[in-house]
Design a protein around this motif. Structure first.
Motif, short mmCIF file in Angstrom:
data_model
loop_
_atom_site.label_atom_id
_atom_site.label_comp_id
_atom_site.label_asym_id
_atom_site.label_seq_id
_atom_site.Cartn_x
_atom_site.Cartn_y
_atom_site.Cartn_z
N PRO A 162 29.31 42.33 14.09
CA PRO A 162 30.00 41.05 13.90
C PRO A 162 29.30 39.86 14.58
CG PRO A 162 31.55 42.78 14.52
CD PRO A 162 30.17 43.34 14.73
N LYS A 163 28.58 40.13 15.67
CA LYS A 163 27.90 39.05 16.38
C LYS A 163 26.61 38.62 15.69
CE LYS A 163 29.73 40.32 20.93
NZ LYS A 163 29.38 40.71 22.32
N CYS A 164 26.10 39.48 14.79
CA CYS A 164 24.87 39.14 14.07
C CYS A 164 25.18 38.09 13.01
CB CYS A 164 24.26 40.37 13.43
SG CYS A 164 23.82 41.68 14.60
N HIS A 165 24.37 37.08 12.93
CA HIS A 165 24.60 35.98 11.98
C HIS A 165 23.69 36.15 10.76
CE1 HIS A 165 25.38 32.07 10.30
NE2 HIS A 165 24.10 31.77 10.35
N VAL A 166 24.31 36.25 9.59
CA VAL A 166 23.57 36.30 8.34
C VAL A 166 23.54 34.89 7.75
CG1 VAL A 166 23.45 37.27 6.01
CG2 VAL A 166 24.28 38.68 7.90
N PRO A 167 22.37 34.27 7.63
CA PRO A 167 22.29 32.89 7.11
C PRO A 167 22.89 32.77 5.72
CG PRO A 167 20.18 33.59 8.04
CD PRO A 167 21.04 34.82 7.96
N LYS A 168 23.50 31.62 5.46
CA LYS A 168 24.10 31.39 4.15
C LYS A 168 23.05 31.49 3.05
CE LYS A 168 27.26 28.20 3.40
NZ LYS A 168 27.92 26.89 3.17
N PHE A 169 21.84 31.01 3.31
CA PHE A 169 20.78 31.08 2.31
C PHE A 169 20.45 32.53 1.95
CE2 PHE A 169 16.26 31.35 1.16
CZ PHE A 169 16.24 30.49 0.06
N ALA A 170 20.40 33.40 2.98
CA ALA A 170 20.11 34.81 2.74
C ALA A 170 21.22 35.46 1.92
CB ALA A 170 19.92 35.55 4.06
#
Length: 330
Positions: free
Chosen positions: A259-267
């Motif tokens: 949950p702490k990992c951020h997936v970029p909106k672009f990805a």
């Protein structure tokens, strides 16, 4: 930039996403409508395998007509009631699930064709193929509608009444444990593993039969060579499906397990884009890899779509001689 009431101002990446999705939708609908027309025109293609291919094409048409527009609407973040948003999200799951089940049916069909060639036509009839297609779609509806019967995020949003509105987003209403454990592990990984195993066995059986040239007849040798070419084409369809769909599911797993990992909106948009572009790729595989499909497609385009009004004779949808010639070639 001005926006419509209830819709958030669009970022540049969002507008780019919507533009690309629109182009994919048009390509998917046009290409797969041609697939259905080609099978209708050429009687030689009306076998059980192409029955499943038509089912896959219908699912891909639905991706262009329903899934992509719904995905765009959901991405706009409009306000609606919880179960309305949930139902729209479930439609996306139903249609995409039908694609992988159609691919699984194709793999099983090709496996039976090389494993039991002498009994194949007795066991795999057109009637049974239609039943299999029907079951694929029924199963897609049942698995896709699971969130509607309780496996959703309603409790996480607090005490919502039936009239309360929320900002409609896929992750707002669909639980991520459903997407990871049930949808991905259960209905993507398992079917893909089965398909990979089946195609590996198909290639093993065909190679073994082709290595027995001294014992095999010319007809038998020709039969297995045709099956090898078609199996390679259909295996390529499965490979493209895996390449296009795994990124979005992997990002869902990252979001769920970390949950702490951020997936970029672009990805995330690239992942969604890849999953949808798969529907536009399948017709290209058929056209470039299956000769009798390509011959009929060229005939259809030349005879109907590009026909000139000045010609005194009407367009013909099929040419018997060409159809018979195409039947003997892949």
């Amino acid at each position: 930039m001005s926006s419509s009431p209830g819709i958030k101002p669009r970022e540049h990446v969002d507008m780019m996403y919507i533009s690309i999705e629109t182009a994919i939708a048009l390509a998917s609908v046009l290409g797969n409508v041609l697939v259905v027309l080609v099978v209708c025109v050429n009687r030689a293609l009306r076998n059980t395998t192409f029955c499943f291919i038509v089912s896959l094409a219908v699912a891909d048409i639905a991706v262009g007509v329903l899934v992509i527009p719904l995905a765009i609407i959901i991405s706009l973040g409009f306000s609606t009631q919880f179960y309305t948003c949930l139902f729209l999200s479930c439609l996306l799951l139903i249609i995409t699930q039908s694609s992988i089940l159609s691919l699984l049916a194709i793999a099983i069909d090709r496996y039976l064709r090389v494993k039991i060639p002498t009994r194949y036509n007795i066991i795999v009839t057109h009637g049974r193929a239609y039943v299999a297609v029907f079951l694929c779609w029924i199963l897609s509806f049942l698995t896709g509608l699971v969130p509607m019967i309780g496996w959703n995020n309603r409790d996480a949003l607090g005490n919502l009444s039936s009239s309360d509105e929320i900002v409609c987003e896929f992750t707002t209403v669909i639980r991520m444990d459903y997407m990871v454990y049930f949808n991905f592990f259960g209905w993507v990984v398992v079917p893909l593993t089965i398909m990979i195993t089946l195609y590996a066995e198909i290639f093993r059986v065909i190679r073994r039969q082709l290595n027995r040239r001294a014992e095999a007849t010319c007809d038998g040798d020709r039969y297995y060579r045709k099956e090898l070419k078609l199996a390679k084409s259909l295996a390529l369809v499965v490979f493209l499906f895996a390449v296009c769909w795994l990124p979005i599911h992997i990002m869902n797993c990252i979001d769920f397990f970390c949950p702490k990992c951020h997936v970029p909106k672009f990805a995330m948009y690239v992942g969604i884009f890849m999953s949808h572009v798969n529907s536009a790729l399948n017709p290209m595989v058929y056209a470039f890899r299956i000769k009798r499909f390509r011959v009929t497609l060229v005939q259809l385009v030349r005879g109907c779509i590009l026909c000139k009004h000045s010609e005194p004779t009407p367009c013909r949808t099929s040419t018997p001689a060409l159809t018979e010639k195409a039947d003997g070639n892949l």
